[in-house]
Design an enzyme around this catalytic site. Structure first.
Site, mmCIF file in Angstrom:
data_model
loop_
_atom_site.group_PDB
_atom_site.id
_atom_site.type_symbol
_atom_site.label_atom_id
_atom_site.label_comp_id
_atom_site.label_asym_id
_atom_site.label_seq_id
_atom_site.Cartn_x
_atom_site.Cartn_y
_atom_site.Cartn_z
ATOM 1 N N ASP A 117 -7.644 -1.797 8.457
ATOM 2 C CA ASP A 117 -7.157 -2.731 9.481
ATOM 3 C C ASP A 117 -6.117 -2.037 10.345
ATOM 4 O OD1 ASP A 117 -6.692 -5.231 10.779
ATOM 5 O OD2 ASP A 117 -4.866 -5.443 9.576
ATOM 6 N N LYS B 262 -3.787 5.899 -0.850
ATOM 7 C CA LYS B 262 -2.377 6.125 -1.181
ATOM 8 C C LYS B 262 -2.326 6.444 -2.673
ATOM 9 C CE LYS B 262 2.037 6.096 -0.120
ATOM 10 N NZ LYS B 262 2.655 7.116 0.754
ATOM 11 N N TYR C 220 -6.734 -8.177 0.591
ATOM 12 C CA TYR C 220 -7.108 -9.347 1.394
ATOM 13 C C TYR C 220 -7.667 -10.475 0.529
ATOM 14 C CZ TYR C 220 -6.680 -7.529 6.182
ATOM 15 O OH TYR C 220 -6.222 -7.077 7.375
ATOM 16 N N ASP D 27 -6.531 -0.132 14.449
ATOM 17 C CA ASP D 27 -5.743 -0.519 15.633
ATOM 18 C C ASP D 27 -5.063 0.708 16.227
ATOM 19 O OD1 ASP D 27 -6.331 -3.236 15.304
ATOM 20 O OD2 ASP D 27 -4.272 -3.850 15.747
ATOM 21 N N ASP E 283 -0.281 7.430 5.049
ATOM 22 C CA ASP E 283 0.858 7.740 5.936
ATOM 23 C C ASP E 283 0.596 9.031 6.702
ATOM 24 O OD1 ASP E 283 1.001 8.999 3.466
ATOM 25 O OD2 ASP E 283 3.181 8.863 3.269
HETATM 26 C C1 IPM Z 1 -9.244 -7.493 12.238
HETATM 27 C C2 IPM Z 1 -8.200 -8.584 12.280
HETATM 28 C C3 IPM Z 1 -8.386 -9.466 11.047
HETATM 29 C C4 IPM Z 1 -8.177 -8.601 9.825
HETATM 30 C C5 IPM Z 1 -7.489 -10.712 11.032
HETATM 31 C C6 IPM Z 1 -7.712 -11.588 12.242
HETATM 32 C C7 IPM Z 1 -7.651 -11.513 9.780
HETATM 33 O O1 IPM Z 1 -6.938 -8.040 12.355
HETATM 34 O O2 IPM Z 1 -10.445 -7.819 12.220
HETATM 35 O O3 IPM Z 1 -8.854 -6.326 12.248
HETATM 36 O O4 IPM Z 1 -7.031 -8.357 9.418
HETATM 37 O O5 IPM Z 1 -9.175 -8.145 9.274
HETATM 38 MG MG MG Z 2 -6.896 -5.925 12.650
#
Ligand code: IPM
Ligand code: MG
Length: 357
Positions: A247, A191, A142, A251, A223
């Site tokens: 990240d 990884k 990042y 999710d 993975d």
């Molecule tokens: C998160 C989001 C952010 C990230 C984006 C909005 C930059 O996806 O907080 O998970 O990738 O960190």
């Molecule tokens: Mg995110």
């Protein structure tokens, strides 16, 4: 006691859900005799429209001058074509970096009342699961060098993943400290079969692990981990991982809890100041409809009370109120499974009613 909170509402449903969390904080304030004061710090596309930058210096100053930050969400199709430095996402990335909130705590737990909203079979989730993702937040790909260069195949782009031992060690310590307060199990995700940064990550994690002999540690490739959290989510306690992998896997975990609209997060660093935000995005498709789920932001405010202000009891009062509201059957659209649902405001009111000393 007075606490100064910066409000970075942002875009899309950001303002709606942050407003819900403020109502909850104010209720806590009146019950417990705390005073919360607020200052708005424009961020994201909203700030870009007003000031030409997604993270104006003034907003940074307001955040730095506050005891903690409540963040809504940023981004939307309207700003998708902007160059990288102007994109709304730069607001959250910039703030994380400015405030050095290097540790992102993302609890992924299944609310019992929402079992049926999880896409995972009951035979797998049983009574539910409780995972804490500890994601490194101010390093890795990042923030590494990036750019374009000409190659024999024409224009090429690159983003560099860089991790120092220092960065890995400090996030590993947070991971182990968290594991000590939980089930004393830590899975470090990397990884290492491909990446050099991952090999260094493993080495440092193993070194730190020696100081936490009570914690059971294992290493997993990203993975494989992505598959294992679906196969047997109950097997996980703390997942310690890098910025990018964290990240993605957070999710994924949010989905198996039933709704990304439920999950809160805390970004903390070297001092008590943190950035507290739902892990979901700005949901441009439902803006202004009044149907966003405010729970993730309400729970983020609860994490702020706990991690920034040390107000454990007040934080639990909010958690309990949310749990009860769900147990009693109230649902926003995203967790209704196609059945009846209530609005953002109504959900907020139901939670408020159940906040008790
Ligand atoms: C998160 C989001 C952010 C990230 C984006 C909005 C930059 O996806 O907080 O998970 O990738 O960190
Ligand atoms: Mg995110």
């Amino acid at each position: 006691m007075e606490y100064k909170i910066a409000l970075a509402k942002g875009d899309g449903i950001g303002p709606e859900i942050v407003d819900s969390a403020i109502e909850v904080l104010d209720k806590i304030g009146s019950l417990m005799d705390y005073k919360f004061t607020y200052r708005e710090a424009p961020v994201g596309g909203d700030a870009y429209e007003k000031f030409g930058h997604p993270l104006p210096q003034e907003s940074i100053d307001i955040c730095k001058d506050s005891d903690s930050i409540l963040f809504g969400a940023v981004g939307g199709p309207r700003w998708d074509e902007l160059p990288r430095e102007k994109r709304p996402e730069m607001a959250i990335l910039g703030l994380r970096r400015q405030l050095e909130t290097f540790a992102n705590l993302r609890p992924g737990n299944l609310f019992k009342a929402l079992k049926e909203a999880s896409p995972i079979k009951e035979s797998i989730i049983g009574d539910g699961f409780d995972i804490l993702v500890v994601r490194e937040l101010t390093g890795g790909i990042y923030f590494g060098e990036r750019g374009y260069k000409e190659t024999e195949y024409g224009k090429s782009a690159y983003d560099m993943e860089i991790y120092s031992e220092f960065e890995i060690e400090r996030i590993a310590r947070i991971g182990f400290d968290m594991a000590m307060k939980r089930d004393k199990k830590l899975t470090s995700v990397d990884k290492a079969n491909v990446l050099e940064t991952s090999r260094l990550w493993r080495k440092v994690v193993d070194r730190v692990a020696k100081e936490y002999s009570e914690v059971k540690v294992n290493h997993m490739y990203i993975d494989n981990a992505s598959m294992q959290v679906i196969r047997d989510p109950k097997a996980f306690d703390v997942i310690l991982t890098s910025n990018m992998f964290g990240d993605i896997i957070s999710d994924e975990i949010s989905m198996i809890t039933g709704s990304i609209g439920m999950l809160a997060s805390a970004s903390i660093g070297k001092d008590k100041k943190g950035i507290f935000e739902p892990i979901h995005g700005s949901a441009p498709d439902i803006v202004g409809k009044g149907i966003a789920n405010p729970i993730a932001t309400i729970l983020s405010a609860s994490m702020m009370l706990k991690y920034s202000f040390g107000l454990e009891k007040a934080s639990q009062m909010i958690e309990r109120a949310v749990e009860k509201t769900l147990e009693e059957g109230f649902r926003t659209a995203d967790i209704s499974g196609g059945g009846d649902f209530i609005s953002t405001d109504e959900m907020t009111k139901e939670v408020l009613k159940r906040i008790k000393k």
